[in-house]
Design a protein around this motif. Structure first.
Motif, PDB file in Angstrom:
ATOM      1  N   MET A 110       0.822  -1.210   0.000  1.00 15.14           N
ATOM      2  CA  MET A 110       0.000   0.000   0.000  1.00 15.14           C
ATOM      3  C   MET A 110       0.858   1.262   0.000  1.00 15.14           C
ATOM      4  O   MET A 110       0.568   2.241  -0.698  1.00 15.14           O
ATOM      5  CB  MET A 110      -0.939   0.003   1.219  1.00 15.14           C
ATOM      6  CG  MET A 110      -2.011  -1.073   1.170  1.00 15.14           C
ATOM      7  SD  MET A 110      -3.043  -1.124   2.654  1.00 15.14           S
ATOM      8  CE  MET A 110      -4.166   0.225   2.308  1.00 15.14           C
ATOM      9  N   GLN A 157      -6.353   2.942  -0.284  1.00 11.50           N
ATOM     10  CA  GLN A 157      -7.139   2.090   0.610  1.00 11.50           C
ATOM     11  C   GLN A 157      -8.371   1.534  -0.103  1.00 11.50           C
ATOM     12  O   GLN A 157      -8.729   0.358   0.084  1.00 11.50           O
ATOM     13  CB  GLN A 157      -7.547   2.887   1.850  1.00 11.50           C
ATOM     14  CG  GLN A 157      -6.379   3.258   2.732  1.00 11.50           C
ATOM     15  CD  GLN A 157      -6.718   4.257   3.823  1.00 11.50           C
ATOM     16  OE1 GLN A 157      -5.831   4.881   4.392  1.00 11.50           O
ATOM     17  NE2 GLN A 157      -7.997   4.409   4.139  1.00 11.50           N
ATOM     18  N   HIS A 197      -7.328  -1.339  -2.546  1.00 14.29           N
ATOM     19  CA  HIS A 197      -6.903  -2.538  -1.816  1.00 14.29           C
ATOM     20  C   HIS A 197      -8.081  -3.177  -1.086  1.00 14.29           C
ATOM     21  O   HIS A 197      -8.139  -4.407  -0.971  1.00 14.29           O
ATOM     22  CB  HIS A 197      -5.769  -2.192  -0.851  1.00 14.29           C
ATOM     23  CG  HIS A 197      -4.435  -2.115  -1.520  1.00 14.29           C
ATOM     24  ND1 HIS A 197      -3.574  -3.196  -1.600  1.00 14.29           N
ATOM     25  CD2 HIS A 197      -3.824  -1.096  -2.176  1.00 14.29           C
ATOM     26  CE1 HIS A 197      -2.477  -2.828  -2.261  1.00 14.29           C
ATOM     27  NE2 HIS A 197      -2.602  -1.564  -2.617  1.00 14.29           N
ATOM     28  N   ALA A 198      -9.013  -2.373  -0.603  1.00 13.32           N
ATOM     29  CA  ALA A 198     -10.202  -2.928   0.049  1.00 13.32           C
ATOM     30  C   ALA A 198     -11.000  -3.774  -0.927  1.00 13.32           C
ATOM     31  O   ALA A 198     -11.395  -4.911  -0.618  1.00 13.32           O
ATOM     32  CB  ALA A 198     -11.066  -1.803   0.610  1.00 13.32           C
ATOM     33  N   ALA A 249      -8.097   8.017   4.636  1.00 11.97           N
ATOM     34  CA  ALA A 249      -6.949   7.947   5.539  1.00 11.97           C
ATOM     35  C   ALA A 249      -7.216   8.654   6.857  1.00 11.97           C
ATOM     36  O   ALA A 249      -8.014   9.588   6.942  1.00 11.97           O
ATOM     37  CB  ALA A 249      -5.734   8.562   4.862  1.00 11.97           C
ATOM     38  N   MET A 289      -3.899   2.578   7.844  1.00 12.42           N
ATOM     39  CA  MET A 289      -4.298   2.347   6.459  1.00 12.42           C
ATOM     40  C   MET A 289      -4.954   0.981   6.258  1.00 12.42           C
ATOM     41  O   MET A 289      -5.997   0.859   5.620  1.00 12.42           O
ATOM     42  CB  MET A 289      -3.096   2.510   5.526  1.00 12.42           C
ATOM     43  CG  MET A 289      -2.608   3.941   5.416  1.00 12.42           C
ATOM     44  SD  MET A 289      -1.218   4.124   4.259  1.00 12.42           S
ATOM     45  CE  MET A 289      -2.041   3.787   2.689  1.00 12.42           C
ATOM     46  N   VAL A 290      -4.354  -0.062   6.819  1.00  9.33           N
ATOM     47  CA  VAL A 290      -4.926  -1.406   6.656  1.00  9.33           C
ATOM     48  C   VAL A 290      -6.247  -1.550   7.418  1.00  9.33           C
ATOM     49  O   VAL A 290      -7.234  -2.045   6.850  1.00  9.33           O
ATOM     50  CB  VAL A 290      -3.912  -2.483   7.078  1.00  9.33           C
ATOM     51  CG1 VAL A 290      -4.578  -3.864   7.141  1.00  9.33           C
ATOM     52  CG2 VAL A 290      -2.751  -2.526   6.085  1.00  9.33           C
ATOM     53  N   ARG A 330      -8.459   0.712   8.077  1.00  5.65           N
ATOM     54  CA  ARG A 330      -9.504   1.446   7.366  1.00  5.65           C
ATOM     55  C   ARG A 330      -9.912   0.725   6.084  1.00  5.65           C
ATOM     56  O   ARG A 330     -11.085   0.728   5.699  1.00  5.65           O
ATOM     57  CB  ARG A 330      -9.023   2.864   7.028  1.00  5.65           C
ATOM     58  CG  ARG A 330      -8.753   3.722   8.238  1.00  5.65           C
ATOM     59  CD  ARG A 330     -10.012   3.990   9.043  1.00  5.65           C
ATOM     60  NE  ARG A 330     -10.678   5.205   8.659  1.00  5.65           N
ATOM     61  CZ  ARG A 330     -11.370   5.970   9.477  1.00  5.65           C
ATOM     62  NH1 ARG A 330     -11.479   5.660  10.758  1.00  5.65           N
ATOM     63  NH2 ARG A 330     -11.985   7.051   9.038  1.00  5.65           N
ATOM     64  N   ALA A 331      -8.952   0.116   5.411  1.00  3.13           N
ATOM     65  CA  ALA A 331      -9.282  -0.655   4.210  1.00  3.13           C
ATOM     66  C   ALA A 331     -10.154  -1.858   4.570  1.00  3.13           C
ATOM     67  O   ALA A 331     -11.102  -2.194   3.845  1.00  3.13           O
ATOM     68  CB  ALA A 331      -8.006  -1.112   3.506  1.00  3.13           C
TER      69      ALA A 331
END
Length: 373
Positions: free
Chosen positions: A1, A101, A104-105, A341, A358-359, A361-362
């Protein structure tokens, strides 16, 4: 990310530079294509580059933007860096990390079926060319999730937003020699000063109360009072000439459409105080307000998911700034904002993203999509 975020930040995308925004669209489109397995539709309106992905029949709309407020060359003074758990660089928080994010989500789900993604290139200047795209995409969806940054460093989601209006008051006077015959002129600077005070009075009145009971609503209590702020003022053409023209910009923030309408009437009713002067009031309503009812059910779902994921209690916040969430909520689509973010300093030298968030929230966004599409 972080590698993907670095790539986006290093591609500067100042809203006013359409060529830079076009280059950014290429980079964002390639990132989305790599993670989602599908190239976007590229839509250019008025020279501005927007991106859209549609997977099946959309039930969920994801909204983001890839333009920034940072002029070209800002990277020289604000280089990309990751130190002390914070990522920095122009637009890193607003909102390139939110885009990373988001992609990646979706990539973490078995399929992006039922999702529409819209990434526009003019959000920072009011989404003037993309508003229709945003509204049309939101109609018929069960939910819109907006990837703007959180409301604060603690990660609060944005559950309500004030609406915005923009005005310019143009004062027309009459030029004359300031030394030989000033009495033959009509001084636009003096008239502009009168109007600044008159407008400040409208702002003060709006900040105290909305006098009519049928105008005031619940959103006024949540979002606070309307504000009317004179901002940029310019006048005159030469030091020895009575000014024939003055321009005054106004920033208006409102908690409700009733307040927006009322202030519009008051501003258009301004009258000149200087004999011979004439006023023009240009501009008007921009983004409608987003009331808390638009986000209530989605915020409850987000809170449930966050608890399941061990992220701790979520908090919602009503904010004075506007975003494309205002448009999606106004067409009747349930909308939750601030899912991007977590960080601080948007539009400022201190802009940063808290990398550790970040992870999580994704993951939160991925489950919101999975449960609403």
């Amino acid at each position: 990310m972080l590698a993907d975020l670095e790539e986006l930040v290093l591609c500067e995308s100042y809203s006013a530079d359409h060529a830079a925004v076009a280059r950014s669209a290429e980079v964002v489109g390639a990132l989305g294509a790599r993670l989602l397995g599908a190239a976007p539709e590229r839509i250019v309106i008025g020279g501005v580059s927007h991106l859209r992905w549609v997977f099946g029949t959309p039930r969920v709309l994801l909204v983001g933007h890839h333009d920034t407020v940072w002029p070209m060359g800002s990277l020289r003074e604000h280089p990309w860096s990751v130190t002390g758990g914070k990522a920095r660089g122009p637009g890193v928080l607003d909102m390139k990390a939110g885009l990373v994010q988001m992609f990646h989500a979706l990539a973490s789900l078995p399929s992006p079926e039922g999702v529409c993604i819209l990434v526009n290139g003019d959000e920072e200047v009011g989404s003037t060319t993309s508003r229709q795209l945003i509204e049309d995409s939101a109609r018929g969806c069960a939910a819109t999730f907006v990837l703007e940054a959180s409301a604060d460093e603690a990660g609060a989601l944005k559950t309500a937003r004030k609406g915005t209006s923009r005005y310019e008051v143009v004062v027309h006077g009459r030029a004359a020699h300031a030394g030989q015959e000033p009495e033959k002129g009509v001084n636009a600077t003096i008239e502009a000063a009168h109007q600044v005070l008159a407008i400040a009075g409208i702002g003060a009145m709006s900040a105290v109360s909305v006098p009519d009971d049928d105008v005031r609503g619940a959103d006024d209590d949540v979002l606070g009072a309307a504000t009317v702020t004179p901002t940029v003022l310019s006048a005159g053409s030469a030091r020895n000439t009575v000014p024939a023209l003055a321009r005054l910009s106004l920033d208006v923030r409102v908690p409700s459409t009733a307040a927006q309408d009322r202030i519009d009437v008051l501003l258009r009713g301004l009258t000149p105080r200087t004999p011979g002067a004439r006023l023009e009031v240009l501009g008007g309503r921009q983004r409608p307000p987003m009331g808390p009812q638009s986000s209530a059910a989605l915020f409850a779902l987000a809170s449930e998911i966050a608890a399941e994921q061990g992220q701790g209690p979520l908090r919602g916040a009503a904010v004075g700034g506007a975003s494309d969430a205002n448009y999606t909520a106004a067409v009747g689509c349930p909308t939750l904002d601030g899912l991007g973010a977590v960080g601080g300093g948007a539009h400022a030298d201190s802009e940063h993203v808290n990398v550790a968030q970040m992870v999580p929230r994704a993951r939160l966004l991925a489950q919101l999509v999975a449960r609403t599409r």
